[in-house]
Design a protein around this motif. Structure first.
Motif, mmCIF file in Angstrom:
data_model
loop_
_atom_site.group_PDB
_atom_site.id
_atom_site.type_symbol
_atom_site.label_atom_id
_atom_site.label_comp_id
_atom_site.label_asym_id
_atom_site.label_seq_id
_atom_site.Cartn_x
_atom_site.Cartn_y
_atom_site.Cartn_z
ATOM 1 N N GLN A 55 0.817 -1.211 0.000
ATOM 2 C CA GLN A 55 0.000 0.000 0.000
ATOM 3 C C GLN A 55 0.852 1.263 0.000
ATOM 4 O O GLN A 55 0.463 2.279 -0.591
ATOM 5 C CB GLN A 55 -0.950 -0.020 1.201
ATOM 6 N N LYS A 56 2.006 1.224 0.652
ATOM 7 C CA LYS A 56 2.921 2.377 0.607
ATOM 8 C C LYS A 56 3.381 2.635 -0.828
ATOM 9 O O LYS A 56 3.469 3.777 -1.273
ATOM 10 C CB LYS A 56 4.127 2.138 1.514
ATOM 11 N N LYS A 84 -3.316 4.079 -8.216
ATOM 12 C CA LYS A 84 -4.596 3.492 -7.815
ATOM 13 C C LYS A 84 -5.006 2.271 -8.629
ATOM 14 O O LYS A 84 -5.840 1.483 -8.180
ATOM 15 C CB LYS A 84 -5.700 4.557 -7.901
ATOM 16 N N LYS A 112 0.375 4.010 -3.219
ATOM 17 C CA LYS A 112 -0.374 5.164 -2.715
ATOM 18 C C LYS A 112 -0.856 6.076 -3.836
ATOM 19 O O LYS A 112 -1.992 6.570 -3.814
ATOM 20 C CB LYS A 112 0.508 5.950 -1.741
ATOM 21 N N ASP A 113 -0.018 6.349 -4.821
ATOM 22 C CA ASP A 113 -0.388 7.218 -5.942
ATOM 23 C C ASP A 113 -0.573 6.436 -7.239
ATOM 24 O O ASP A 113 -0.564 7.006 -8.326
ATOM 25 C CB ASP A 113 0.690 8.298 -6.135
#
Length: 295
Positions: free
Chosen positions: A239-240, A246, A243-244
């Protein structure tokens, strides 16, 4: 009158735990070699701990001590900040309300994900007290993380210890200890299930079932021009990274199946690129499986 040492220690720990719960600002360490919290093994009970300081001056003093031993860290300032969030979660663009984010609690809440079970609290008076992380987190939070197959704290923790030692100046590295850390991390990783990022075909980003042969695999390009294939020890690290991004989805595979997935012209896999960033060559995987078992 004799002093009950055990009772005194328990009272001291409870006082420290209460103080940590009430903190609205504090200071911690981030390792410059892993981009993650600096972790060490506590010498009395052998807890895996972080340091938390009530005063910046105390953090700065210990920072110098650590750097003399080869552990390069930066000081992370934790505060309570005001944020605006939707008053109605179903209407994110609507009216806002004010909330306060306690970064101290937020930081401590990430510790179970990396296998840290204690915090050494340095009070305003300079007193150091080691308390178990469960004493300052919600009930059973640590246990729930440890039992969730999407997180693998033992892989994270042994990877952090390994890279903290490996990236010291050469003359400060304890080679025997480094070999022990390498073996412990490798044994844990071989038993792990790792996460990969995949890019589904356009229009199928949210399909419940993915056809992997239709998906593309993202890659990392280093400033040197080298290409790496990102791999993640847990969903938190994934998820880190996304993050940008999607449109990326995750799949979880056993370590033994990792070589089935590869990016053309990649130099190596890169484990946790936004964390301890450990490169692993494709050729090393069968060697690790042979040495540490292929269960």
């Amino acid at each position: 009158m004799a002093i009950d040492i055990e009772k005194y220690r328990n009272q001291q720990k409870q006082t420290a735990a209460d103080a940590v719960k009430d903190l609205r600002e504090a200071y911690a360490f981030i390792s410059l070699t892993t981009n993650m919290p600096y972790v060490e093994c506590e010498e009395v009970d052998y807890n895996d701990q972080i340091h938390l300081f009530a005063r910046k001056e105390d953090a700065e003093s210990m920072q110098k001590e650590l750097e003399a031993k080869g552990d390069r860290v930066r000081i992370l300032e934790l505060k309570t900040v005001e944020i605006q969030v939707p008053a109605d979660p179903k209407n994110p663009a609507g009216e806002k309300k004010t909330m306060y984010l306690n970064q101290v609690r937020q930081h401590l809440g990430t510790m179970p994900f990396i296998g840290v079970n204690a915090v050494c609290f340095h009070s305003v008076g300079g007193e150091e007290t080691c308390i178990e992380i469960k004493e300052v987190l919600p009930d059973d939070f640590e246990k729930k993380v440890g039992e969730n197959p999407l997180y693998q704290p033992n892989v994270q923790l042994t990877g952090l210890y390994l890279m903290q030692e490996a990236r010291k100046k050469k003359e400060l590295v304890d080679q025997k200890h480094l070999r022990e850390l390498d073996e412990e991390f490798s044994a844990n990783m071989v038993k792990a299930k790792l996460f990969l990022a995949v890019l589904p075909p356009e229009g199928k980003e949210r399909d419940p079932k993915l056809e992997l042969k239709e998906c593309r695999l993202p890659y990392l390009k280093h400033q040197s021009g080298d290409i790496f294939f990102p791999v993640f020890t847990d969903v938190w690290e994934f998820q880190k990274y996304t993050k940008d991004k999607k449109n990326l989805r995750s799949i979880q595979i056993p370590f033994k199946d990792l070589t089935k997935f590869w990016v053309q012209d990649a130099k190596a896999y890169m484990i946790n690129p936004l964390g301890f960033a450990l490169p692993l060559s494709k050729e090393m995987i069968p060697k690790l499986l042979t040495k540490f078992g292929n269960e």
